[in-house]
Write an enzyme that holds these catalytic residues in place. Structure first.
Site, mmCIF file in Angstrom:
data_model
loop_
_atom_site.group_PDB
_atom_site.id
_atom_site.type_symbol
_atom_site.label_atom_id
_atom_site.label_comp_id
_atom_site.label_asym_id
_atom_site.label_seq_id
_atom_site.Cartn_x
_atom_site.Cartn_y
_atom_site.Cartn_z
ATOM 1 N N TYR A 4 15.942 -20.010 -27.055
ATOM 2 C CA TYR A 4 17.070 -20.287 -27.586
ATOM 3 C C TYR A 4 18.225 -20.910 -27.069
ATOM 4 O O TYR A 4 18.692 -21.907 -27.577
ATOM 5 C CB TYR A 4 17.638 -18.713 -28.276
ATOM 6 N N ALA A 5 18.493 -20.469 -25.837
ATOM 7 C CA ALA A 5 19.799 -20.946 -25.284
ATOM 8 C C ALA A 5 19.343 -22.587 -24.753
ATOM 9 O O ALA A 5 19.905 -23.531 -24.698
ATOM 10 C CB ALA A 5 20.153 -20.227 -23.998
ATOM 11 N N ASP A 38 19.128 -14.935 -21.875
ATOM 12 C CA ASP A 38 19.097 -13.577 -21.047
ATOM 13 C C ASP A 38 19.004 -13.443 -19.451
ATOM 14 O O ASP A 38 19.374 -12.436 -18.896
ATOM 15 C CB ASP A 38 17.535 -13.194 -21.536
ATOM 16 N N GLU A 56 11.728 -2.157 -33.250
ATOM 17 C CA GLU A 56 10.992 -3.017 -34.028
ATOM 18 C C GLU A 56 9.708 -2.881 -34.052
ATOM 19 O O GLU A 56 8.716 -3.055 -35.227
ATOM 20 C CB GLU A 56 11.491 -4.350 -33.840
ATOM 21 N N ALA A 71 19.288 -13.048 -28.661
ATOM 22 C CA ALA A 71 19.281 -14.629 -29.362
ATOM 23 C C ALA A 71 20.730 -14.973 -29.512
ATOM 24 O O ALA A 71 21.125 -15.965 -29.635
ATOM 25 C CB ALA A 71 18.140 -14.849 -30.546
ATOM 26 N N GLN A 72 21.424 -14.206 -30.464
ATOM 27 C CA GLN A 72 22.803 -14.430 -30.762
ATOM 28 C C GLN A 72 23.758 -15.026 -29.547
ATOM 29 O O GLN A 72 24.166 -15.901 -29.688
ATOM 30 C CB GLN A 72 23.378 -13.285 -31.517
ATOM 31 N N VAL A 103 7.695 -22.933 -13.575
ATOM 32 C CA VAL A 103 8.534 -23.175 -12.326
ATOM 33 C C VAL A 103 8.023 -22.098 -11.487
ATOM 34 O O VAL A 103 8.007 -20.950 -11.586
ATOM 35 C CB VAL A 103 10.254 -22.736 -12.714
ATOM 36 N N LYS A 150 18.775 -9.472 -41.953
ATOM 37 C CA LYS A 150 17.965 -9.799 -40.926
ATOM 38 C C LYS A 150 17.494 -11.380 -41.027
ATOM 39 O O LYS A 150 17.299 -11.954 -40.265
ATOM 40 C CB LYS A 150 17.010 -8.933 -40.528
#
Ligand code: NAD
Length: 394
Positions: free
Chosen positions: A13-14, A297, A168, A313-314, A81, A374
């Protein structure tokens, strides 16, 4: 040897949003932007519990980088990596050495095992697509073996940790339990599939108000999930889990959902480490490293008003573009800006029809409303991705 002005490690995400923003800001300028990832696709990590439980196929939760980066001034390097040399500004990868002027570290979290014996060897963590997929097939393999052994351990799942990830996963598995019972000829007792959640503390969903954790535990208990509170994992073996009080729970399928930390390769690179992650200043740079940003993260960011941002994620979606703006500013002579973080709240799903959430620190939502909220959050992310990728541009 490949040289980049900005090199982004990790296309989650980032990292992906950062790479897209860099491509936009530096388009037409003589700067090279690179994005490195071990997979050729971006993973929708927030949906991995559905892959683990078999309610979503692995291909449904990923988008090829080739599609997203088509016609973008971003070079994708598919590579693992291996090591970072921060002094030489070099990243050693399976595709050779990559040199950078500015580095954006966005490799995502790996399971925090706290050194508990056997977790790494015998438990799976759905932090990426590969282990989520492996969990699904390990579970089905073990359920198939039940027919030969009639040993309950083969139809028992133990989840370590009742945080968002553990809850979840339990919710999704509980929803699937009737299908599993049917498909694998499991006995009617205890719902066929036996699901335990062993949590070290006395409550579920730790960052939420207690009432919401109680709601989640009650709803899942109604669907046959057994919560063992005050029961930390002490050791995981091939045959099951040893709990804090010395009880041995026979189980062949074990999920570890005890939290995340920065990956080993970064902890070896010589970064400062705080709470398992890389501390960053308000401009998302790593203190002591002028040219290195850490986002998502892997980053430990303390907001003046909100406190430490959770590794979600937010958070990643907010960090990535800001770090990209700052990296572009460093290259083009602009000035870096602090991240202005927002916390809109969070929602945890409890299977495909139920959820629980807390929005803006105030509004508590439950059931279908929470579930569709959601879904809306997931759709919003895809809309942001489309916007950043320029897919709306005529
Ligand atoms: P977490 O750190 O939030 O929860 C881990 C849980 O494991 C805690 O309850 C902890 O007490 C427990 N634990 C620790 N050691 C243990 C042990 N030895 N035995 C048993 N239990 C143990 O981790 P997570 O659930 O993976 O979440 C990581 C981050 O991702 C969090 O910030 C979370 O909010 C976020 N997340 C959000 C969503 C969502 O918004 N829907 C979904 C998944 C994750």
């Amino acid at each position: 040897v490949q040289e980049f002005d900005v090199l982004v490690l990790g296309g989650g995400y980032a990292g992906l949003l950062a790479a897209l923003r860099l491509g936009k800001r530096l388009a037409g300028k003589p700067f090279r932007v690179g994005l490195v990832d071990r997979n050729p696709y971006h993973t929708l990590v927030t949906e991995l519990h559905r892959v683990a439980a078999g309610t979503a196929s692995p291909t449904a939760v990923r988008i090829p980088f080739a599609k997203i980066l088509k016609d973008k001034p971003v070079s994708f390097v598919r590579a693992e990596v291996h090591a970072l040399d921060l002094r030489e500004r070099r990243v050693d990868t399976s595709a050779g050495a990559l040199h950078y002027k500015i580095l954006l570290v966005a490799l995502g979290g790996e399971a925090e095992t706290y050194g508990i014996p056997g977790v790494a060897e015998h438990a799976l963590s759905a932090t990426a697509l590969a282990p989520a997929r492996l969990f699904r097939y390990r579970l089905e393999h073990n359920l198939a073996r039940y027919a030969y052994t009639q040993d309950d351990a083969f139809r028992t799942v133990v989840i370590g940790g009742a945080g968002f990830t553990g809850v979840e996963l339990a919710g999704e598995l509980a929803f699937r339990a009737p299908d599993f019972r049917e498909a694998f000829d499991l006995p009617d007792t205890e719902g066929g599939l036996r699901i335990f959640v062993a949590e070290a503390t006395d409550r579920a969903l730790p960052p939420f108000p207690e009432e919401l954790g109680r709601y989640a535990a009650r709803r899942l208990a109604e669907r046959g999930v057994r919560f063992l509170f005050g029961s930390p994992f002490r050791e995981v073996r091939e045959e099951g889990v040893l709990l804090g009080d010395g009880t041995f729970l026979p189980a062949r399928t074990v999920a570890w959902c005890g939290g995340v930390r920065a990956p080993e390769v970064l902890r070896r690179a010589g970064f400062p480490i705080q709470n398992g992650r890389i501390p960053v200043g308000n401009d998302l740079r790593v203190p002591g490293f002028e040219d290195v940003f850490a986002v998502g993260d892997v980053a430990f960011f303390v907001d003046e008003d909100l406190g430490p941002l959770p590794p979600t994620a937010q958070t990643a979606i907010q960090m990535g573009p800001q770090a990209a703006e700052n990296a572009a500013a460093l290259l083009t002579g602009g000035s870096v800006q602090p991240l202005r973080a927002k916390n809109r709240g969070a929602v945890a799903t409890l299977g495909p029809q139920d959820a629980v959430g807390c929005l803006y620190g105030r509004y508590r939502i439950y059931g279908r409303l929470a579930f569709w909220t959601k879904r809306a959050i997931e759709m919003r992310y895809l809309a942001i991705l489309r916007r950043e990728a320029g897919w709306y541009t005529p």
